[in-house]
Design a protein around this motif. Structure first.
Motif, PDB file in Angstrom:
ATOM      1  N   GLY A  47      -6.852   6.998   2.751  1.00 38.06           N
ATOM      2  CA  GLY A  47      -6.946   6.565   1.354  1.00 38.06           C
ATOM      3  C   GLY A  47      -5.807   7.027   0.464  1.00 38.06           C
ATOM      4  O   GLY A  47      -5.782   6.700  -0.716  1.00 38.06           O
ATOM      5  N   SER A  48      -4.838   7.779   0.993  1.00 35.45           N
ATOM      6  CA  SER A  48      -3.705   8.234   0.194  1.00 35.45           C
ATOM      7  C   SER A  48      -2.736   7.084  -0.065  1.00 35.45           C
ATOM      8  O   SER A  48      -2.729   6.088   0.645  1.00 35.45           O
ATOM      9  CB  SER A  48      -2.954   9.357   0.915  1.00 35.45           C
ATOM     10  N   MET A  49      -1.896   7.248  -1.088  1.00 32.59           N
ATOM     11  CA  MET A  49      -0.904   6.229  -1.394  1.00 32.59           C
ATOM     12  C   MET A  49       0.192   6.240  -0.333  1.00 32.59           C
ATOM     13  O   MET A  49       0.676   7.298   0.061  1.00 32.59           O
ATOM     14  CB  MET A  49      -0.293   6.479  -2.771  1.00 32.59           C
ATOM     15  N   MET A  50       0.576   5.054   0.128  1.00 33.85           N
ATOM     16  CA  MET A  50       1.617   4.931   1.153  1.00 33.85           C
ATOM     17  C   MET A  50       2.963   4.645   0.493  1.00 33.85           C
ATOM     18  O   MET A  50       3.030   4.132  -0.623  1.00 33.85           O
ATOM     19  CB  MET A  50       1.247   3.820   2.130  1.00 33.85           C
ATOM     20  N   LYS A  51       4.027   4.976   1.201  1.00 30.93           N
ATOM     21  CA  LYS A  51       5.393   4.746   0.716  1.00 30.93           C
ATOM     22  C   LYS A  51       6.139   3.892   1.714  1.00 30.93           C
ATOM     23  O   LYS A  51       5.767   3.809   2.887  1.00 30.93           O
ATOM     24  CB  LYS A  51       6.116   6.079   0.527  1.00 30.93           C
ATOM     25  N   SER A  52       7.229   3.255   1.247  1.00 32.15           N
ATOM     26  CA  SER A  52       8.058   2.460   2.141  1.00 32.15           C
ATOM     27  C   SER A  52       8.718   3.361   3.167  1.00 32.15           C
ATOM     28  O   SER A  52       9.230   4.425   2.833  1.00 32.15           O
ATOM     29  CB  SER A  52       9.145   1.726   1.361  1.00 32.15           C
ATOM     30  N   GLY A  53       8.691   2.922   4.432  1.00 32.39           N
ATOM     31  CA  GLY A  53       9.332   3.682   5.495  1.00 32.39           C
ATOM     32  C   GLY A  53      10.808   3.346   5.574  1.00 32.39           C
ATOM     33  O   GLY A  53      11.342   2.583   4.766  1.00 32.39           O
ATOM     34  N   GLU A  54      11.489   3.913   6.529  1.00 36.82           N
ATOM     35  CA  GLU A  54      12.907   3.636   6.730  1.00 36.82           C
ATOM     36  C   GLU A  54      13.105   2.146   6.946  1.00 36.82           C
ATOM     37  O   GLU A  54      12.367   1.508   7.670  1.00 36.82           O
ATOM     38  CB  GLU A  54      13.434   4.426   7.928  1.00 36.82           C
ATOM     39  N   GLY A  55      14.131   1.591   6.314  1.00 38.98           N
ATOM     40  CA  GLY A  55      14.407   0.168   6.426  1.00 38.98           C
ATOM     41  C   GLY A  55      13.461  -0.678   5.588  1.00 38.98           C
ATOM     42  O   GLY A  55      13.621  -1.872   5.476  1.00 38.98           O
ATOM     43  N   GLU A  56      12.466  -0.058   4.979  1.00 38.05           N
ATOM     44  CA  GLU A  56      11.494  -0.715   4.106  1.00 38.05           C
ATOM     45  C   GLU A  56      10.788  -1.889   4.768  1.00 38.05           C
ATOM     46  O   GLU A  56      10.365  -2.819   4.121  1.00 38.05           O
ATOM     47  CB  GLU A  56      12.146  -1.124   2.790  1.00 38.05           C
TER      48      GLU A  56
END
Length: 106
Positions: free
Chosen positions: A8-17
């Motif tokens: 349930g935590s907020m996710m972020k863009s990974g490498e290369g988005e």
């Protein structure tokens, strides 16, 4: 913005988005084409509106002596500037010279 299906935590863009990554549990998921419609705050262009000469600031007024020009009317508003367990601070803005001061300033 995307939230993790696992914790349930907020996710972020990974490498290369091209995928989302959860900082809390490490869960990863690919980005959908529909995800492109979401933007971050830094990607949004905002328009600055000058309201400095507007007559009504939309704030309540009260009787308060301005320390700069001795006017006796001021707009006021409350703002949380300390931690959540502290009380809010009341700010005043002079209706004449627009000088700004706090309630506890002397």
């Amino acid at each position: 913005m995307k939230f993790c299906d696992e914790c349930g935590s907020m996710m972020k863009s990974g490498e290369g988005e091209d995928h989302w990554v959860c900082d809390s549990c490490g869960y990863e998921i690919g980005r959908d084409d529909g995800d492109d419609e979401w933007t971050t705050e830094s990607q949004v262009e905002s328009e600055i509106v000058d309201v400095s000469d507007a007559e009504d600031k939309g704030l309540p007024t009260t009787t308060a002596q301005c320390p700069e020009c001795d006017n006796d009317r001021a707009y006021w508003y409350m703002q949380q500037i300390r931690s959540a367990d502290e009380s809010e601070t009341r700010f005043f803005v002079c209706t004449e010279c627009e000088h700004k001061w706090r309630e506890d300033d002397h």
